[in-house]
Design a protein around this motif. Structure first.
Motif, mmCIF file in Angstrom:
data_model
loop_
_atom_site.group_PDB
_atom_site.id
_atom_site.type_symbol
_atom_site.label_atom_id
_atom_site.label_comp_id
_atom_site.label_asym_id
_atom_site.label_seq_id
_atom_site.Cartn_x
_atom_site.Cartn_y
_atom_site.Cartn_z
ATOM 1 N N ALA A 1 2.326 -164.196 -52.082
ATOM 2 C CA ALA A 1 1.743 -164.271 -50.740
ATOM 3 C C ALA A 1 0.382 -163.595 -50.665
ATOM 4 O O ALA A 1 -0.397 -163.865 -49.756
ATOM 5 C CB ALA A 1 2.688 -163.649 -49.721
ATOM 6 N N ARG A 2 0.073 -162.723 -51.595
ATOM 7 C CA ARG A 2 -1.243 -162.074 -51.598
ATOM 8 C C ARG A 2 -2.343 -163.051 -52.009
ATOM 9 O O ARG A 2 -3.509 -162.847 -51.689
ATOM 10 C CB ARG A 2 -1.259 -160.870 -52.545
ATOM 11 C CG ARG A 2 -0.384 -159.712 -52.090
ATOM 12 C CD ARG A 2 -0.591 -158.473 -52.933
ATOM 13 N NE ARG A 2 -1.911 -157.896 -52.685
ATOM 14 C CZ ARG A 2 -2.887 -157.830 -53.577
ATOM 15 N NH1 ARG A 2 -2.714 -158.341 -54.799
ATOM 16 N NH2 ARG A 2 -4.052 -157.297 -53.273
ATOM 17 N N VAL A 3 -1.963 -164.136 -52.694
ATOM 18 C CA VAL A 3 -2.969 -165.096 -53.151
ATOM 19 C C VAL A 3 -2.766 -166.488 -52.572
ATOM 20 O O VAL A 3 -3.670 -167.330 -52.653
ATOM 21 C CB VAL A 3 -2.993 -165.181 -54.702
ATOM 22 C CG1 VAL A 3 -3.404 -163.852 -55.298
ATOM 23 C CG2 VAL A 3 -1.635 -165.595 -55.266
ATOM 24 N N SER A 4 -1.610 -166.745 -51.985
ATOM 25 C CA SER A 4 -1.349 -168.075 -51.424
ATOM 26 C C SER A 4 -0.346 -167.947 -50.288
ATOM 27 O O SER A 4 0.669 -167.254 -50.418
ATOM 28 C CB SER A 4 -0.794 -169.004 -52.507
ATOM 29 O OG SER A 4 -0.582 -170.308 -51.990
ATOM 30 N N ALA A 5 -0.621 -168.616 -49.188
ATOM 31 C CA ALA A 5 0.251 -168.521 -48.013
ATOM 32 C C ALA A 5 1.527 -169.344 -48.202
ATOM 33 O O ALA A 5 1.502 -170.404 -48.829
ATOM 34 C CB ALA A 5 -0.488 -169.005 -46.772
ATOM 35 N N PRO A 6 2.646 -168.883 -47.646
ATOM 36 C CA PRO A 6 3.863 -169.707 -47.653
ATOM 37 C C PRO A 6 3.637 -170.976 -46.832
ATOM 38 O O PRO A 6 2.775 -171.006 -45.942
ATOM 39 C CB PRO A 6 4.903 -168.799 -46.986
ATOM 40 C CG PRO A 6 4.352 -167.412 -47.081
ATOM 41 C CD PRO A 6 2.864 -167.564 -47.018
ATOM 42 N N PRO A 7 4.388 -172.028 -47.105
ATOM 43 C CA PRO A 7 4.246 -173.262 -46.320
ATOM 44 C C PRO A 7 4.510 -173.020 -44.846
ATOM 45 O O PRO A 7 5.453 -172.328 -44.475
ATOM 46 C CB PRO A 7 5.297 -174.198 -46.939
ATOM 47 C CG PRO A 7 6.253 -173.288 -47.656
ATOM 48 C CD PRO A 7 5.447 -172.134 -48.118
ATOM 49 N N GLY A 8 3.628 -173.577 -44.008
ATOM 50 C CA GLY A 8 3.724 -173.365 -42.573
ATOM 51 C C GLY A 8 2.926 -172.167 -42.102
ATOM 52 O O GLY A 8 2.831 -171.917 -40.901
ATOM 53 N N PHE A 9 2.315 -171.444 -43.042
ATOM 54 C CA PHE A 9 1.568 -170.237 -42.715
ATOM 55 C C PHE A 9 0.170 -170.252 -43.335
ATOM 56 O O PHE A 9 -0.460 -169.208 -43.477
ATOM 57 C CB PHE A 9 2.340 -168.996 -43.182
ATOM 58 C CG PHE A 9 3.618 -168.767 -42.429
ATOM 59 C CD1 PHE A 9 3.689 -167.831 -41.412
ATOM 60 C CD2 PHE A 9 4.754 -169.523 -42.709
ATOM 61 C CE1 PHE A 9 4.864 -167.639 -40.696
ATOM 62 C CE2 PHE A 9 5.937 -169.331 -42.003
ATOM 63 C CZ PHE A 9 5.991 -168.394 -40.990
ATOM 64 N N SER A 10 -0.309 -171.423 -43.692
ATOM 65 C CA SER A 10 -1.626 -171.546 -44.317
ATOM 66 C C SER A 10 -2.664 -172.061 -43.325
ATOM 67 O O SER A 10 -2.417 -173.030 -42.602
ATOM 68 C CB SER A 10 -1.560 -172.503 -45.509
ATOM 69 O OG SER A 10 -2.859 -172.757 -46.019
ATOM 70 N N GLU A 11 -3.837 -171.435 -43.311
ATOM 71 C CA GLU A 11 -4.932 -171.920 -42.469
ATOM 72 C C GLU A 11 -5.356 -173.321 -42.878
ATOM 73 O O GLU A 11 -5.841 -174.099 -42.040
ATOM 74 C CB GLU A 11 -6.122 -170.963 -42.573
ATOM 75 C CG GLU A 11 -5.866 -169.597 -41.969
ATOM 76 C CD GLU A 11 -7.080 -168.682 -42.017
ATOM 77 O OE1 GLU A 11 -7.023 -167.606 -41.405
ATOM 78 O OE2 GLU A 11 -8.091 -169.039 -42.659
ATOM 79 N N HIS A 12 -5.185 -173.672 -44.140
ATOM 80 C CA HIS A 12 -5.587 -175.003 -44.600
ATOM 81 C C HIS A 12 -4.812 -176.113 -43.896
ATOM 82 O O HIS A 12 -5.335 -177.213 -43.702
ATOM 83 C CB HIS A 12 -5.388 -175.113 -46.122
ATOM 84 C CG HIS A 12 -6.459 -174.444 -46.925
ATOM 85 N ND1 HIS A 12 -7.721 -174.973 -47.078
ATOM 86 C CD2 HIS A 12 -6.459 -173.275 -47.607
ATOM 87 C CE1 HIS A 12 -8.454 -174.170 -47.839
ATOM 88 N NE2 HIS A 12 -7.710 -173.128 -48.172
ATOM 89 N N SER A 13 -3.579 -175.834 -43.502
ATOM 90 C CA SER A 13 -2.767 -176.869 -42.856
ATOM 91 C C SER A 13 -3.274 -177.229 -41.468
ATOM 92 O O SER A 13 -2.902 -178.261 -40.923
ATOM 93 C CB SER A 13 -1.304 -176.407 -42.769
ATOM 94 O OG SER A 13 -0.760 -176.266 -44.064
ATOM 95 N N THR A 14 -4.124 -176.380 -40.897
ATOM 96 C CA THR A 14 -4.661 -176.671 -39.560
ATOM 97 C C THR A 14 -5.768 -177.714 -39.592
ATOM 98 O O THR A 14 -6.100 -178.303 -38.562
ATOM 99 C CB THR A 14 -5.245 -175.393 -38.930
ATOM 100 O OG1 THR A 14 -6.412 -174.985 -39.659
ATOM 101 C CG2 THR A 14 -4.229 -174.253 -38.937
ATOM 102 N N GLY A 15 -6.378 -177.923 -40.760
ATOM 103 C CA GLY A 15 -7.525 -178.818 -40.836
ATOM 104 C C GLY A 15 -8.828 -178.143 -40.454
ATOM 105 O O GLY A 15 -9.858 -178.806 -40.317
ATOM 106 N N TYR A 16 -8.807 -176.813 -40.314
ATOM 107 C CA TYR A 16 -10.002 -176.063 -39.930
ATOM 108 C C TYR A 16 -10.531 -175.167 -41.056
ATOM 109 O O TYR A 16 -11.560 -174.507 -40.878
ATOM 110 C CB TYR A 16 -9.702 -175.169 -38.722
ATOM 111 C CG TYR A 16 -9.582 -175.898 -37.407
ATOM 112 C CD1 TYR A 16 -10.593 -176.741 -36.952
ATOM 113 C CD2 TYR A 16 -8.446 -175.743 -36.610
ATOM 114 C CE1 TYR A 16 -10.481 -177.392 -35.742
ATOM 115 C CE2 TYR A 16 -8.332 -176.395 -35.391
ATOM 116 C CZ TYR A 16 -9.348 -177.225 -34.964
ATOM 117 O OH TYR A 16 -9.243 -177.882 -33.752
ATOM 118 N N ALA A 17 -9.852 -175.105 -42.180
ATOM 119 C CA ALA A 17 -10.243 -174.171 -43.246
ATOM 120 C C ALA A 17 -10.716 -174.917 -44.487
ATOM 121 O O ALA A 17 -10.218 -176.002 -44.818
ATOM 122 C CB ALA A 17 -9.073 -173.265 -43.602
ATOM 123 N N VAL A 18 -11.690 -174.311 -45.163
ATOM 124 C CA VAL A 18 -12.228 -174.887 -46.400
ATOM 125 C C VAL A 18 -12.402 -173.797 -47.453
ATOM 126 O O VAL A 18 -12.615 -172.630 -47.135
ATOM 127 C CB VAL A 18 -13.594 -175.577 -46.182
ATOM 128 C CG1 VAL A 18 -13.436 -176.853 -45.383
ATOM 129 C CG2 VAL A 18 -14.587 -174.631 -45.522
#
Length: 237
Positions: free
Chosen positions: A147-164
């Protein structure tokens, strides 16, 4: 001298005898006290009981939500729907407002001689699940370490479509590395990204406990995006 003055003060007032409550009334009071005590005990236990009864938010991950809704340091985020996304390159999707702002930012960087490369954009929950669990198993990591390097599923900013995730097109060896911070591309972003409503999500010493990710930027240029990332902003203050 009045006769009353010879009577000590303590004896001038005769206390009225206290009437004892009837047996049924005393029983009612005892029962009421017991009910109140039991109710208080239930209220004290309700939080821990809810935690024990409620299943963990991510199947296969024993970790539970903290008091502020975070899981292993990460806030929960909704997954963008396909119709809410546009392509910015083959295999790379973003929300339209984030895509327009990113395009303008890359054009401004190019005018200054900087090549900003988009390494990753929208990632759905299923892909995030693979990135979390599969890589965790490959690297023999604990859930907290992963979790320090990758978010659990459902908790990632990338899933919002706003993060790059961004890189320096002239120094690909620094892609997704902390050394990206030493590149001209990063220095340009540090000076100019805010004009295009992009902010770093995980700077050094961030309170979410995520490693320093100079390549990870999120868009906060719309009301929806601001509301979505407000808990993370509040924690960072």
């Amino acid at each position: 001298m009045p006769l009353d003055d010879d009577v000590p003060l303590a004896r001038r007032t005769t206390p009225h005898p206290r009437r004892q409550a009837s047996l049924p009334r005393r029983l009612a009071q005892v029962l009421l006290s017991g009910v109140l005590l039991a109710g208080g005990a239930v209220l004290l236990l309700i939080g821990p009981l809810r935690t024990l009864i409620t299943p963990p938010p991510v199947p296969g991950l024993a970790a539970r939500l903290g008091a502020d809704g975070r899981l292993l340091g990460h806030f929960p985020y909704p997954e963008a729907k396909p119709e809410e996304l546009v392509a910015i390159a083959p295999g790379l999707l973003l929300r339209p407002e984030a895509a327009r702002s990113l395009e303008a930012m890359r054009a401004a960087a190019e005018a200054d001689g900087i090549a900003l490369t988009v390494l990753s954009a929208y990632r759905g929950v299923e892909l995030q699940k693979q990135l979390f669990f599969d890589v965790k198993a490959e690297r023999n990591q604990t859930s907290a370490d992963r979790a320090r390097v990758s978010a659990p599923p459902g908790f990632s900013e990338h899933s919002t479509g706003y993060a790059v995730d961004l890189g320096d097109g002239r120094l690909p060896a620094t892609n997704l590395m902390e050394s990206f911070e030493t590149t001209e591309a990063y220095r340009w972003l540090d000076r100019h990204a805010a004009r295009f409503h992009f902010v770093r999500s995980f700077p050094k010493g961030n309170r979410q406990g995520v490693i320093h990710e100079p390549w990870h930027w999120r868009f906060e240029g719309s009301t929806e995006a601001l509301e979505m990332f407000e808990p993370a902003q509040r924690l960072a203050r």
